[in-house]
Design an enzyme around this catalytic site. Structure first.
Site, PDB file in Angstrom:
ATOM      1  N   GLU A 274       0.870  -1.177   0.000  1.00  0.00           N
ATOM      2  CA  GLU A 274       0.000   0.000   0.000  1.00  0.00           C
ATOM      3  C   GLU A 274       0.903   1.221   0.000  1.00  0.00           C
ATOM      4  OE1 GLU A 274      -2.976  -0.204  -0.616  1.00  0.00           O
ATOM      5  OE2 GLU A 274      -3.424  -2.302  -0.177  1.00  0.00           O
TER       6      GLU A 274
ATOM      7  N   CYS B 121      -1.927   9.067   2.312  1.00  0.00           N
ATOM      8  CA  CYS B 121      -1.593   8.598   0.969  1.00  0.00           C
ATOM      9  C   CYS B 121      -2.726   8.858  -0.018  1.00  0.00           C
ATOM     10  CB  CYS B 121      -1.252   7.114   1.005  1.00  0.00           C
ATOM     11  SG  CYS B 121      -2.538   6.076   1.728  1.00  0.00           S
TER      12      CYS B 121
END
Length: 546
Positions: free
Chosen positions: A279, A314
């Site tokens: 991720e 993110c």
């Protein structure tokens, strides 16, 4: 007995203390002089000699994690694999008991968790609850509610070539998994994958981020208290500890963080052919059309940028693309709503998180102060090094070669790129690595369809930002350089499971047609069966040609 504390005399931080040559030499000397009296405790190092009635105490908060090396990592994995092989983590009852323990922990320790998040990131308490505790609770409750259904084998229809038979797909745990979490949402991004790994029946090692030390320490203590330590362990530390863990053979690794470290994790995993979930992140764009509700759009962009851990996420909006003639209108709307949310002096606002560390603060300041960017600031730019806060900052038409447009910002800086036509935004986005998330604000239905069809990203959201990750039925993951694999809800369970194909047959039917010798009659019948034509099968059985 005389006691002397050396804490004030040594380095100012525990990490500096452990890393000092003087401290290492002192340990060696003491071990030689008093080999039977050198004692290691979990939270301090104590030297004692009873013959001289003198105790030398070092209150340094040096924990066992500081001496965690490859040998200890290997022993840990061996222990967890042995416990996994015992079969206890595979049972529905064990999985439910651990999930219930996590749910209980989140309720009983809510204030302690929020306090740790405030200490690490100065997160507003409500933001800490919503984005970390509530989301973790949601993941846990979904697993508790649906686990029995997830574990149930999936029936699959069989073909005539295996008749009579039945088939199913069985979800089995992978084994021993490693989860390396990150600092920006240190509680959620630790617990969410742990919940999935436990739900799938694995034993787990969690490595929290050392950059959020309060939360890391709290996680270590809480998981030790609430969960089965023979199956779930926490290893604290920094690069040496992570390196020792990555040297081991795992059945799966999930890493959340930067693409740079993601490459290191993947290279280490490749040595053992270990599958990975990465991720990562990237520059998440938000395309803003003029055909919108301006106030709602401005509010949602702010929530998806500055209200989301001060941009340290993110999936936060990394840059905006809008039409050149509409940019001033959008900037004015953002300015008005920012003042409404955070006041005239946002650095003093308690509604914004601080930058996580001096290192990250310095990096963001470099982005702002670069010659190519410093004269493009149209709003904000103020910063306070003491409090590690940077005001919401907007830059207009920064050149492509500026650092702020070359790397993921991960902070409260928002460049706006202008184009003549909103469709021109597509080529800008496609010229970059695929983002973890892509956003579009418009009422134009054709533009929505084109954006979904032509823009590749890990996830996508139309007319909002960030909140798609709270939809448990949607997978969360990247594509290309923004990551690989996905989790959340059922996708977490699937990611930490092996889908085993199982075909069941009896002994009653065993036609000779499948075995040699292959006579012309057998060949005709086999071809008819493989073609799936009942008519040709009948002809072959009757001995007639097609």
């Amino acid at each position: 007995m005389k006691t002397l504390s050396l804490s004030p005399l040594l380095a100012p931080t525990p990490s500096a203390l452990v890393g000092s040559r003087a401290f290492a030499n002192a340990l060696t000397l003491t071990a030689k002089c008093f080999p039977k009296q050198l004692q290691f405790h979990s939270r301090c190092v104590v030297f004692s000699t009873h013959s001289s009635s003198t105790t030398l105490s070092v209150e340094s908060q040096v924990e066992k994690k500081r001496v965690f090396d490859g040998d200890k990592a290997s022993l840990l994995v061996t222990e967890l694999r042995k416990n996994f092989d015992s079969g206890k983590t595979k049972s529905y009852e064990w999985r439910i008991s651990q999930l219930e323990a996590i749910a209980k922990m989140l309720v009983e320790k809510e204030e302690e968790i929020i306090d740790a998040l405030v200490k690490d990131l100065s997160k507003p308490r409500m933001e800490a609850y919503i984005t970390e505790i509530f989301q973790a609770k949601s993941a846990c409750n979904e697993a508790l509610q649906d686990l029995k259904h997830w574990m149930k084998p999936e029936k699959v229809s069989t073909s005539i070539t295996t008749f009579p038979s039945s088939a199913e797909i069985v979800s089995e745990p992978l084994g021993v998994v490693l989860i390396i979490s990150t600092w920006n949402f240190p509680m959620l991004l630790s617990l969410d994958p742990v919940i999935g790994a436990i739900a799938a029946g694995n034993t787990v090692v969690l490595k929290p981020s050392e950059i959020s030390p309060a939360t890391s320490s709290l996680l270590a203590n809480l998981l030790e208290s609430y969960l089965d330590n023979s199956a779930v362990r926490v290893v604290e530390g920094a690069v040496p500890e992570t390196t020792s863990l990555l040297e081991q053979k795992w059945d799966k690794i999930l890493y959340t963080g930067s693409a740079r470290v993601g490459r290191i994790v993947m290279a280490a995993a490749a040595k053992h052919l270990t599958p990975v979930i990465l991720e990562l992140g990237g520059k998440c764009p938000a395309v803003v059309d003029s055909n919108i509700n301006l106030q709602v759009t401005a509010r949602r962009i702010i929530a998806g940028k500055w209200g989301c851990n001060s941009g340290q996420a993110c999936i936060s909006v990394d840059y905006i693309i809008t039409r050149r003639d509409f940019a001033p209108t959008l900037i004015t709307a953002l300015k008005n709503e920012l003042e409404e949310f955070f006041g005239k002096d946002p650095i003093e606002s308690k509604g914004m998180s601080r930058i996580v560390s001096p290192t990250q603060f310095a990096r963001l300041v470099r982005l702002l102060d670069e010659d190519k960017a410093s004269d493009k600031i149209v709003l904000g730019g103020q910063r306070d090094e003491k409090t590690l806060k940077i005001a919401p900052t907007i830059l207009l038409d920064v050149p492509e070669e500026a650092m702020v447009m070359q790397e993921e910002i991960f902070g409260p800086i928002l460049p706006i790129i202008t184009v003549d036509s909103i469709e021109d935004s597509f080529s800008i986005i496609k010229s970059r690595p695929k983002p973890l998330a892509a956003y579009l604000f418009t009422n134009n239905e054709q533009l929505k369809k084109d954006y979904v069809d032509k823009i590749s990203s890990g996830g996508m959201l139309i007319n909002d930002a960030v909140v798609h990750v709270a939809t448990r039925g949607l997978p969360f993951g990247g594509v290309g350089e923004s990551g690989m694999g996905a989790y959340h809800g059922k996708f977490s369970f699937d990611s930490f499971s092996h889908k085993k194909s199982v075909l069941y047959k009896g002994f009653d039917s065993d036609p000779s047609i499948r075995y040699p010798p292959y006579t012309p009659e057998k060949a005709k019948l086999l071809r008819a069966i493989l073609d799936g034509s009942i008519f040709h099968i009948i002809l072959a059985l009757l001995g007639w040609s097609k």
